[in-house]
Design a protein around this motif. Structure first.
Motif, PDB file in Angstrom:
ATOM      1  N   LYS A 107       0.791  -1.128   0.141  1.00 29.08           N
ATOM      2  CA  LYS A 107      -0.088  -0.357   0.104  1.00 29.08           C
ATOM      3  C   LYS A 107       0.770   1.218   0.082  1.00 29.08           C
ATOM      4  O   LYS A 107       0.489   2.298  -0.457  1.00 29.08           O
ATOM      5  N   VAL A 108       1.856   1.490   0.694  1.00 30.45           N
ATOM      6  CA  VAL A 108       2.978   2.399   0.633  1.00 30.45           C
ATOM      7  C   VAL A 108       3.374   2.639  -0.596  1.00 30.45           C
ATOM      8  O   VAL A 108       3.531   3.864  -1.195  1.00 30.45           O
ATOM      9  N   LEU A 109       3.690   1.549  -1.266  1.00 24.25           N
ATOM     10  CA  LEU A 109       4.338   1.802  -2.752  1.00 24.25           C
ATOM     11  C   LEU A 109       3.405   2.210  -3.941  1.00 24.25           C
ATOM     12  O   LEU A 109       3.717   3.083  -4.687  1.00 24.25           O
ATOM     13  N   VAL A 110       2.095   1.646  -3.555  1.00 24.14           N
ATOM     14  CA  VAL A 110       0.959   1.999  -4.425  1.00 24.14           C
ATOM     15  C   VAL A 110       0.576   3.468  -4.171  1.00 24.14           C
ATOM     16  O   VAL A 110       0.739   4.461  -5.200  1.00 24.14           O
ATOM     17  N   ASN A 111       0.724   3.979  -3.058  1.00 27.85           N
ATOM     18  CA  ASN A 111       0.677   5.624  -2.745  1.00 27.85           C
ATOM     19  C   ASN A 111       1.815   6.611  -3.361  1.00 27.85           C
ATOM     20  O   ASN A 111       1.638   7.485  -3.759  1.00 27.85           O
ATOM     21  N   LEU A 112       2.763   5.549  -3.209  1.00 32.49           N
ATOM     22  CA  LEU A 112       4.104   6.554  -3.818  1.00 32.49           C
ATOM     23  C   LEU A 112       4.184   6.481  -5.442  1.00 32.49           C
ATOM     24  O   LEU A 112       4.808   7.353  -5.950  1.00 32.49           O
ATOM     25  N   THR A 113       3.695   5.407  -6.056  1.00 27.59           N
ATOM     26  CA  THR A 113       3.984   5.363  -7.524  1.00 27.59           C
ATOM     27  C   THR A 113       2.628   5.470  -8.246  1.00 27.59           C
ATOM     28  O   THR A 113       2.567   6.663  -8.940  1.00 27.59           O
ATOM     29  N   LYS A 114       1.672   4.798  -7.949  1.00 29.30           N
ATOM     30  CA  LYS A 114       0.555   4.622  -8.871  1.00 29.30           C
ATOM     31  C   LYS A 114      -0.447   5.898  -8.822  1.00 29.30           C
ATOM     32  O   LYS A 114      -0.723   6.533  -9.417  1.00 29.30           O
ATOM     33  N   ASP A 115      -0.653   5.946  -7.312  1.00 22.95           N
ATOM     34  CA  ASP A 115      -1.589   7.217  -6.977  1.00 22.95           C
ATOM     35  C   ASP A 115      -0.847   8.577  -7.519  1.00 22.95           C
ATOM     36  O   ASP A 115      -1.691   9.350  -8.065  1.00 22.95           O
ATOM     37  N   VAL A 116       0.073   8.802  -7.214  1.00 23.01           N
ATOM     38  CA  VAL A 116       0.797  10.132  -7.816  1.00 23.01           C
ATOM     39  C   VAL A 116       0.916  10.267  -9.180  1.00 23.01           C
ATOM     40  O   VAL A 116       0.763  11.204  -9.779  1.00 23.01           O
ATOM     41  N   SER A 117       1.118   9.164  -9.792  1.00 19.94           N
ATOM     42  CA  SER A 117       1.172   9.278 -11.268  1.00 19.94           C
ATOM     43  C   SER A 117      -0.218   9.467 -11.823  1.00 19.94           C
ATOM     44  O   SER A 117      -0.208  10.015 -12.942  1.00 19.94           O
ATOM     45  N   ALA A 118      -1.033   8.941 -11.069  1.00 17.33           N
ATOM     46  CA  ALA A 118      -2.409   9.181 -11.580  1.00 17.33           C
ATOM     47  C   ALA A 118      -2.784  10.820 -11.722  1.00 17.33           C
ATOM     48  O   ALA A 118      -3.522  11.320 -12.537  1.00 17.33           O
ATOM     49  N   ILE A 119      -2.456  11.157 -10.700  1.00 18.79           N
ATOM     50  CA  ILE A 119      -2.749  12.729 -10.246  1.00 18.79           C
ATOM     51  C   ILE A 119      -1.731  13.394 -11.338  1.00 18.79           C
ATOM     52  O   ILE A 119      -1.979  14.624 -11.708  1.00 18.79           O
ATOM     53  N   SER A 120      -0.720  12.961 -11.410  1.00 18.59           N
ATOM     54  CA  SER A 120       0.396  13.727 -12.386  1.00 18.59           C
ATOM     55  C   SER A 120      -0.383  13.784 -13.870  1.00 18.59           C
ATOM     56  O   SER A 120       0.208  14.763 -14.544  1.00 18.59           O
ATOM     57  N   GLU A 121      -0.745  12.782 -14.167  1.00 17.44           N
ATOM     58  CA  GLU A 121      -1.471  12.653 -15.575  1.00 17.44           C
ATOM     59  C   GLU A 121      -2.532  13.645 -15.558  1.00 17.44           C
ATOM     60  O   GLU A 121      -2.637  14.552 -16.699  1.00 17.44           O
ATOM     61  N   ALA A 122      -3.298  14.072 -14.651  1.00 19.83           N
ATOM     62  CA  ALA A 122      -4.438  14.991 -14.623  1.00 19.83           C
ATOM     63  C   ALA A 122      -3.722  16.295 -14.689  1.00 19.83           C
ATOM     64  O   ALA A 122      -4.065  17.226 -15.396  1.00 19.83           O
ATOM     65  N   PHE A 123      -2.611  16.733 -14.096  1.00 20.74           N
ATOM     66  CA  PHE A 123      -1.937  17.737 -14.166  1.00 20.74           C
ATOM     67  C   PHE A 123      -1.438  18.092 -15.422  1.00 20.74           C
ATOM     68  O   PHE A 123      -1.264  19.282 -15.919  1.00 20.74           O
ATOM     69  N   MET A 124      -1.043  16.994 -16.091  1.00 22.77           N
ATOM     70  CA  MET A 124      -0.225  17.110 -17.445  1.00 22.77           C
ATOM     71  C   MET A 124      -1.208  17.273 -18.590  1.00 22.77           C
ATOM     72  O   MET A 124      -1.141  17.867 -19.691  1.00 22.77           O
TER      73      MET A 124
END
Length: 173
Positions: A107-124
Motif C-alpha cells: 500500500k505504501v508503494l502504491v501511494n508513492l507510485t501509482k496514485d501520484v502518477s494518476a494525479i500527475s497525468e491529470a496535471f499534465m
C-alpha cells in the motif's frame, strides 16, 4: 477539476495569470488570423498589405499559445507533482512504525507510485484542456464576428445541450 486549478493557483498565482493572459492573446490572435484570411478571400483587402499582418499574427499566436502558456502550465503542473510527492513522502516518514507495518509495503508503494502518477497525468492534461477551451472560445468569437444572429443560435443550442446532458445524468445544473 476545480481543486486542481485552485491548487495550481496556490502554487503560483503570477505564473498562472501569465499563462491565462498568454492564452487570451492567443485567442485574439487566432480570431484576428481568421478575420484576415476571410477579408483576403473575399477580396476586401490586398494580399500584399495583409501578408505582413498575417505573418505577425502567426508569430504572435505561436509564441503566446505554444511556447508561453503551455510551458508555464506544464511547469506549474510539474512543480505541483513534485510538491505532492514530497508531502506524501514526509507524511509516510512521519507515520509510526506500527502503522507502517499494518499498512504493508504494498500500500505504501502504491501511494508513492501509482496514485501520484494518476494525479500527475491529470496535471499534465491541464495545458491541453486550457488550449482546447481557448480554441472553442476563439471559434465562438469568430462566429460572433461573422454573424451575431447565428452566434445566439449556437449559444442557445449549447445551453440546451448542457441542460439535456444534466437531465440524462440525473443532476440539476
Amino acid at each position: 477539476m476545480v481543486s486542481l486549478f485552485s491548487y495550481l493557483l496556490r502554487c503560483s498565482k503570477l505564473r498562472l495569470f501569465i499563462a491565462v493572459f498568454a492564452e487570451m492573446i492567443s485567442g485574439l490572435s487566432g480570431v484576428a488570423l481568421l478575420a484576415v484570411i476571410n477579408s483576403v478571400v473575399q477580396h476586401q483587402a490586398s494580399i500584399n498589405f495583409f501578408g505582413s499582418v498575417f505573418a505577425g499574427l502567426c508569430i504572435s499566436y505561436y509564441l503566446s499559445a505554444q511556447l508561453c502558456s503551455e510551458y508555464i502550465l506544464t511547469y506549474l503542473g510539474q512543480n505541483a507533482i513534485r510538491d505532492l510527492r514530497l508531502k506524501l513522502s514526509h507524511e509516510i516518514l512521519e507515520l509510526p512504525l506500527a502503522k507502517l507495518q499494518e499498512l504493508g509495503s504494498e500500500k505504501v508503494l502504491v501511494n508513492l507510485t501509482k496514485d501520484v502518477s494518476a494525479i500527475s497525468e491529470a496535471f499534465m492534461k491541464k495545458p491541453l484542456l486550457c488550449v482546447n477551451v481557448a480554441v472553442i472560445i476563439k471559434c465562438i468569437g469568430y462566429l460572433g464576428w461573422l454573424s451575431i444572429d447565428l452566434l445566439w443560435v449556437v449559444i442557445g443550442a449549447l445551453f440546451n445541450g448542457v441542460i439535456k446532458l444534466y437531465q440524462c445524468l440525473g443532476e440539476k445544473p
